[in-house]
Enzyme design. Structure first.
Site, PDB file in Angstrom:
ATOM      1  N   SER A   1       2.364   1.258  45.167  1.00  0.00           N
ATOM      2  CA  SER A   1       1.264   1.101  44.213  1.00  0.00           C
ATOM      3  C   SER A   1      -0.056   1.651  44.742  1.00  0.00           C
ATOM      4  CB  SER A   1       1.106  -0.377  43.833  1.00  0.00           C
ATOM      5  OG  SER A   1       0.766  -1.152  44.961  1.00  0.00           O
TER       6      SER A   1
ATOM      7  N   ASP B   1       1.855  -0.206  51.162  1.00  0.00           N
ATOM      8  CA  ASP B   1       3.100   0.289  51.742  1.00  0.00           C
ATOM      9  C   ASP B   1       2.769   1.518  52.575  1.00  0.00           C
ATOM     10  OD1 ASP B   1       4.922  -1.562  50.468  1.00  0.00           O
ATOM     11  OD2 ASP B   1       4.482  -0.507  48.603  1.00  0.00           O
TER      12      ASP B   1
ATOM     13  N   ASP C   1      -0.625  -5.466  48.785  1.00  0.00           N
ATOM     14  CA  ASP C   1      -0.364  -4.860  50.086  1.00  0.00           C
ATOM     15  C   ASP C   1      -0.367  -3.332  49.989  1.00  0.00           C
ATOM     16  OD1 ASP C   1       2.036  -4.236  48.886  1.00  0.00           O
ATOM     17  OD2 ASP C   1       3.185  -5.759  49.940  1.00  0.00           O
TER      18      ASP C   1
ATOM     19  N   TYR D   1       9.383  -8.208  36.297  1.00  0.00           N
ATOM     20  CA  TYR D   1       8.991  -7.272  37.357  1.00  0.00           C
ATOM     21  C   TYR D   1       9.638  -7.744  38.655  1.00  0.00           C
ATOM     22  CZ  TYR D   1       5.738  -4.175  39.923  1.00  0.00           C
ATOM     23  OH  TYR D   1       5.185  -3.189  40.707  1.00  0.00           O
TER      24      TYR D   1
ATOM     25  N   ASP E   1       2.626  -3.329  54.760  1.00  0.00           N
ATOM     26  CA  ASP E   1       4.059  -3.256  55.044  1.00  0.00           C
ATOM     27  C   ASP E   1       4.334  -1.914  55.707  1.00  0.00           C
ATOM     28  OD1 ASP E   1       4.368  -5.698  53.891  1.00  0.00           O
ATOM     29  OD2 ASP E   1       5.443  -5.003  52.116  1.00  0.00           O
TER      30      ASP E   1
ATOM     31  N   LYS F   1       2.467  -2.405  34.212  1.00  0.00           N
ATOM     32  CA  LYS F   1       2.734  -3.242  35.383  1.00  0.00           C
ATOM     33  C   LYS F   1       2.255  -4.676  35.152  1.00  0.00           C
ATOM     34  CE  LYS F   1       1.839  -3.344  40.373  1.00  0.00           C
ATOM     35  NZ  LYS F   1       1.195  -2.662  41.512  1.00  0.00           N
TER      36      LYS F   1
END
Length: 652
Positions: A98, A111, A109, A233, A163, A224
Site C-alpha cells: 500500500s 512493506d 505499515d 478484506y 515489515d 480499500k
C-alpha cells in the site's frame, strides 16, 4: 529517383490490458462532482495521513536504507572482502504494498524489501541485521519470523511499523540504480527469494499498467476502505487481500482510461458483480520467463482450474492472488458488489451520500448461529505463532462446512479477537481455553494474580464463522439437525498436524453458539441492541438421526441476501454439540495435565461420534455463484456500455 518499398510493422495495441477499453470518453460533469465529494468523504474518514507522518516515513526509510548498506558492509568484511569491496557491495531497499501504491493510511505499515548481494545469507539477515535493528536508536519492536512462508522481520522505527523481507541476488554488488524489472534477476535464486522479490515486482508492474496513477490511487483508496468496512478484506480468510483489490481497480482503470475516480468506482461494482468468473482478471498477457517455475495455467494444472475468482499477478512468474476464495466467500463478495453498486447509483443521482458506502458490516447481527474457533496458549510469543497457524487453516474448515447438508453458507470473519485472562487455578484455565470467560475472570488484572501460587495467564484468540442455514423445505415437519462433527473434527486434526504443535502448551476448541450468546467484545460500544426472544412452537422430536453431508454437492449457489432472510421463527434447528478438541483441548495451554484431567470426559459439549460422512474425492466443484448475463437485470452499466468487452471469449 530511388523508391523505397513500404515497411509493414505489427503495431502494439494502443491500450493497456488484454482487451480494448469499454469506453474512452471523459467523465460527465456529474461524475466529476461526485468525485470531489468522494475525496472529501475519504478525508473525513481519516484515510489520508498527515504531512508530519509522511515526512517521518521518509526519514525512517532513509535511515533504514543506510542501515542495510551498513549491514551488507559488515557481513562483507566478515566474509573476508577488502575494505574497498565491502564498501562497493551496496545493498538497497524497495517499498511495495500500500505504501508503494500510494494508498496507505495513518499508522499503516510499510512493506519493505531488502536486496543484498550473493555473499550475504538469509541467516545473516536474521542474526546480524536483526541485532543491528535492536541496537538502533528509535527502534522499539523487533520480531523475526525466519520460518514463515515469506521470511520476515517485523519492526517499529520512530513509531512507524515496518515489515522487512529479504532477497539475495546472484550479483556481487547491488548498485543504487538497480531496477527489479528484469526477469533474469530471478535466475539462480531460491523460492523464498523469488517470493520476496515478487511483492515489489508486482506492485511496480501494477503502477506501470494503469493509464492514470492519480485516478487509480483515489479509486483504490475508496475500494480499500469499503472492503475493510464490509469485512471482506482478508486473503488468509478467503476474501481478497490488498494486492488483489489493487489489481481489480487497475483493470477497471484500463477499461476506462479517461475516467476519473468517481466513475471508476461506479463501474467497479457493476463490472465485478457481472464478471463471468472463473474468467481470470488479467492486467496483461501471461508471459513465459527464464525460470523452471510454474506459471498460472488452468489448461495445464487442475489446481489452477479450481480457482473460483482468479486474479493474476502481472509480474513473472504470474500467480493467482486469490486461490483462497471459497464458494461461501465468493457468494458474500458478489452480494457486496451488488449492494455497493446500488448505493453508488443513488449517490450519482443525488439520493445518497458516500458515507453510506462505508457503513460498518453487520456480521455479528446477520446470523442466528456462529462457530467459535478458540486457540490458546500460556505465552504471548507462542500465541502469535499458534493463533496465526490456526487462522491460516480456517479456510479449510469453511470449505468442509460447505459440504454439510442444510448449511447454505459458512461466513468467516476477517480477524480474530485476542484476550489475556488471568486465572487463579487449573479449573479457570480450562474454562478460558473452552471459551467460558466469567465476568470475574474478565475483570481480573495481572497484578491480581502476582504471587498467587498456581495462578497463570492464558492468551487466547477467538475466530468466528457465521452459519447460514437453508430455509425449511415446504411440507417438512419436525426438528432439523445440523451435524458438523466431521468438519470440526477434521479441522482440529489438521491444525494439530503443524510440526510445532505441542498438546501440553496449545489448546484448540471449536464450538457453536447462538447469536444471543455472542460476547460483548465483538460489538462496538452501544452497537449491541437488546434482542426480543423469538417464541418457537414446541415440537416433539421423534427422529434423532443426524443428517449426513451429501455424496456430492448438489445445492446451487445462492446470494447471501436470500440466505440471511431465510431463517424463520418456525424453523427449529438442532446443532450437535461438538467442541472437538480431543485430549489436547482439555489440556492447560501452559502445562501438562494428569491423565484423569486430560481426558475427553472431563470436558463439556463434546460429541465423540462422527456421524457426517466424508465427501468422496470425486465430488465436483460447486457451480459458479455468478448468474448468466441474460439473468442479470440490475445493476447495469450506463450509456450502453457493455461489460462483455472486458470478458470476451479468447481472453487467456
Amino acid at each position: 529517383m530511388r523508391i523505397t518499398a513500404p515497411t509493414f510493422r505489427c503495431r502494439a495495441p494502443k491500450y493497456l490490458g488484454v482487451t480494448p477499453p469499454i469506453a474512452v470518453t471523459e467523465s460527465t460533469p456529474r461524475e466529476k462532482e461526485v468525485t470531489v465529494t468522494l475525496l472529501e468523504e475519504l478525508r473525513r474518514q481519516g484515510t489520508f495521513e498527515s504531512e508530519e507522518e509522511a515526512k517521518t516515513r521518509e526519514i525512517v526509510l532513509g535511515r533504514l536504507a543506510a542501515l542495510v548498506k551498513k549491514f551488507v558492509r559488515k557481513v562483507s568484511l566478515a566474509r573476508g572482502l577488502s575494505e574497498a569491496a565491502a564498501n562497493a557491495a551496496g545493498g538497497k531497499i524497495f517499498t511495495f504494498g500500500s505504501y508503494r501504491l500510494g494508498v496507505h493510511g495513518p499508522g499503516s505499515d510499510i512493506d519493505t524489501l531488502c536486496v543484498v548481494p550473493k555473499h550475504v545469507s538469509r541467516e545473516d539477515f536474521f542474526d546480524v541485521f536483526e541485532n543491528m535493528l535492536k541496537e538502533t536508536e528509535g527502534v522499539t519492536e523487533v520480531s523475526g519470523v525466519p520460518d514463515a512462508y515469506v521470511p520476515i522481520i517485523k519492526t517499529k522505527i520512530s513509531g512507524i511499523p515496518i515489515d522487512l523481507v529479504m532477497a539475495r541476488l546472484a550479483l556481487s554488488t547491488i548498485p543504487d540504480e538497480l531496477s527489479l524489472q528484469d526477469d533474469n534477476l530471478l535466475r539462480n535464486l531460491d523460492e523464498r527469494c523469488v517470493r520476496s522479490l515478487n511483492g515489489s515486482r508486482v506492485t511496480d508492474e501494477i503502477l506501470r499498467l494503469v493509464p492514470n496513477v492519480s485516478v487509480f490511487r483515489d479509486a483504490l483508496r475508496c475500494i480499500k476502505l469499503w472492503a475493510q468496512r464490509r469485512a471482506i478484506y482478508s486473503n488468509v480468510n478467503g476474501f481478497l487481500g490488498g494486492v488483489a483489490w489493487a489489481m481489480l481497480v487497475a483493470r477497471i482503470c484500463q477499461l476506462y482510461p479517461n475516467a476519473i475516480a468517481g466513475a471508476i468506482v461506479s463501474r467497479f461494482f457493476i463490472i465485478m458483480y457481472q464478471w463471468t468468473w472463473p474468467q481470470p482478471v488479467l492486467l496483461k498477457p501471461i508471459e513465459d520467463g527464464p525460470l523452471p517455475v510454474r506459471v498460472w495455467n488452468p489448461k495445464l494444472y487442475p489446481a489452477d482450474r479450481a480457482h473460483r475468482m482468479p486474479i493474476i499477478t502481472p509480474a513473472y512468474p504470474s500467480m493467482c492472488a486469490t486461490h483462497n476464495v471459497t464458494q461461501s466467500t465468493q457468494m458474500i463478495m458478489t452480494e457486496e458488489f451488488k449492494k455497493a453498486s446500488e448505493i453508488v447509483d443513488r449517490v450519482i443521482i443525488g439520493k445518497a451520500s458516500w458515507s453510506e458506502l462505508f457503513a460498518k458490516h453487520d456480521f455479528f447481527h446477520k446470523y442466528r448461529y456462529y462457530l467459535q474457533v478458540i486457540a490458546s496458549t500460556g505465552s504471548p510469543d507462542l500465541q502469535i505463532k499458534w493463533s496465526g497457524t490456526v487462522e491460516s487453516r480456517i479456510r479449510q474448515l469453511v470449505m468442509k462446512l460447505e459440504y454439510v447438508e442444510s448449511l447454505a453458507l459458512a461466513h468467516p470473519f476477517i480477524k480474530g479477537f485476542e484476550q489475556v485472562s488471568y486465572c487463579l487455578n487449573d479449573e479457570e484455565v480450562r474454562a478460558v481455553a473452552q471459551g467460558e470467560i466469567s465476568e470475574v475472570i474478565a475483570k481480573r488484572r495481572k497484578e491480581d494474580i502476582e504471587g498467587v501460587e498456581g495462578a497463570s495467564a492464558v492468551y487466547s484468540t477467538t475466530f468466528y464463522i457465521g452459519l447460514a442455514v437453508e430455509p425449511r423445505q415446504p411440507g417438512s415437519v419436525g426438528p432439523r439437525r445440523l451435524d458438523i462433527s466431521y468438519p470440526t473434527t477434521e479441522f482440529t486434526k489438521l491444525v494439530k498436524m503443524w510440526e510445532k504443535f505441542d498438546e501440553n502448551k496449545m489448546g484448540i476448541v471449536v464450538r457453536h453458539i447462538r447469536s444471543s450468546a455472542l460476547p460483548d467484545y465483538v460489538f462496538d460500544e452501544g452497537e449491541r441492541q437488546p434482542r426480543q426472544a423469538q417464541k418457537r412452537p414446541k415440537t416433539k422430536a421423534t427422529d434423532r438421526s443426524s443428517h449426513t453431508s451429501p455424496d456430492a454437492p448438489n445445492k446451487k449457489a445462492r446470494l447471501v441476501q436470500s440466505i440471511s432472510s431465510s431463517i424463520r421463527p418456525d424453523d427449529l434447528l438442532i446443532l450437535d454439540r461438538h467442541s472437538i478438541t480431543e485430549n489436547s483441548a482439555a489440556a492447560l495451554p501452559h502445562e501438562a495435565l494428569k491423565d484423569a484431567e486430560n481426558g475427553i470426559n472431563s470436558l463439556p459439549h463434546i460429541n465423540t461420534a462422527t456421524t457426517v460422512e466424508r465427501p468422496p474425492s470425486s465430488a465436483g466443484v460447486y457451480k459458479s455463484a455468478v448468474k448468466e448475463p441474460s439473468q442479470i437485470k440490475s445493476p447495469q452499466l450506463p450509456r450502453g456500455e457493455n461489460v462483455a468487452v472486458a470478458t470476451a471469449n479468447g481472453v487467456p
